[in-house]
Design an enzyme around this catalytic site. Structure first.
Site, short mmCIF file in Angstrom:
data_model
loop_
_atom_site.label_atom_id
_atom_site.label_comp_id
_atom_site.label_asym_id
_atom_site.label_seq_id
_atom_site.Cartn_x
_atom_site.Cartn_y
_atom_site.Cartn_z
N ASP A 82 32.97 36.58 43.67
CA ASP A 82 33.52 36.61 42.40
C ASP A 82 32.99 35.73 41.44
O ASP A 82 33.39 34.34 41.78
CB ASP A 82 34.79 36.83 42.03
CG ASP A 82 35.40 37.39 40.91
OD1 ASP A 82 34.70 38.18 40.14
OD2 ASP A 82 36.56 37.26 40.29
N HIS A 180 39.99 37.79 31.02
CA HIS A 180 40.54 37.57 32.43
C HIS A 180 41.92 36.99 32.08
O HIS A 180 42.25 36.36 31.09
CB HIS A 180 39.61 36.42 33.01
CG HIS A 180 38.63 36.84 33.35
ND1 HIS A 180 37.30 36.36 33.14
CD2 HIS A 180 38.06 37.72 34.29
CE1 HIS A 180 36.40 36.92 33.48
NE2 HIS A 180 36.61 37.88 34.10
ZN LIG Z 1 35.91 38.36 36.06
#
Ligand SMILES: [Zn+2]
Length: 290
Positions: A82, A180
């Protein structure tokens, strides 16, 4: 079964119109929670590790944990990096056995992002792995920026068309209003922008910052072409809250299993719910283990 690539699981998702959950892990209990949830729901799954998670647990440990988990389950499992931002780190993950990597060149101007992403895609594809790129800036909920500033960071549909054509990525992360971290209010997603991007690109679309986005908005995003949905914060919340409760209920507890066991179960619970919302639950015809 052995690990599979991101392209493989997204192919079926794209054909049938659902999204596959991509869940962040950084320890054994969370890996097990993700696998337990996938088995219980009969869902393909993407287990992803951020650079921070790899720094915490170690690349060898993360790879071995997820490999062991995949080997012992009939569920297709992808091991994905990620937000890879460093070319060499991406290569280390591919060599270690990751079947998919994200190269996040979104902080660079378009031309540089395309060049970096194309270079990674060529190498990853030669090694039999998949690649996710990012266009537009997906910020953090802690970034104090105005609505108009946020809009300026969103993905431009025409640039997205060019980006996927010139890089050859297997999936594209786009910025349409998610962020996020833990939202203070309710995020506003730009569904028109998502629909416009989906019309222009054949590539599966990835939604980051999906924790805390209402289920109805997630379902709509899947209808409009999102095929991979990242969840990290909601797992953290469930895991740590359950551990906190276990400690509060028995402050003298010294057995880590009595603290982390309930945390693992709580994490599996929220992951199972996400799989149902994403539409990936029940896609595999396996006998559930519980
Ligand atoms: Zn992300």
């Amino acid at each position: 079964m052995p690990l599979v690539t991101l392209a493989e699981v997204l192919k079926d998702a794209d054909a049938k119109g659902y999204a596959v959950g991509a869940f962040n892990c950084n320890n054994m209990e969370i890996v097990q929670a993700i696998i337990n949830a996938a088995e219980a729901e009969g869902a393909p799954v993407i287990i992803q590790a951020s650079q921070g998670a790899i720094k915490y647990a170690g690349l060898e440990y993360i790879t071995a944990l997820v490999r062991a988990a995949a080997a012992g389950t009939p569920v297709p499992v992808v091991l994905h990096l990620d937000h890879g931002t460093d070319f060499n780190q991406v290569l280390r993950c591919l060599r270690a056995g990751f079947t998919s990597v994200m190269i996040d060149g979104s902080k660079y101007p378009l031309e540089e992002n395309i060049a970096l992403t194309r270079r990674v895609a060529e190498i990853a594809h030669a090694m039999g792995a998949s690649v996710e790129g990012e266009l537009g800036r997906i910020g953090g909920t802690e970034d104090h920026i105005s609505v108009s500033e946020r809009e300026a960071t969103m993905t431009d549909p025409e640039e997205a068309r060019r980006f996927v054509a010139e890089t050859g990525v297997d999936a594209l992360a786009i910025a349409i209003g998610t962020a996020h971290g833990r939202y203070k209010g309710t995020p506003k997603l730009d569904f028109d922008r998502l629909a416009a991007i989906d019309r222009l690109i054949p590539t599966p679309i990835v939604l980051h910052g999906s924790s805390g986005v209402p289920d109805a908005d997630i379902r709509r995003a899947v209808e409009l072409g999102v095929r991979k949905i990242n969840i990290d914060t909601d797992i953290r919340i469930a895991f740590v809250e359950a551990a906190r409760q276990a400690l509060a209920a028995n402050p003298d507890e010294i057995d880590p299993r009595k603290v982390l066991g309930p945390a693992r179960e709580a994490a599996a619970g929220i992951i199972r719910h996400k799989m149902q919302v994403f539409g990936c639950a029940g896609r595999l015809h396996i006998s559930p283990r519980g």
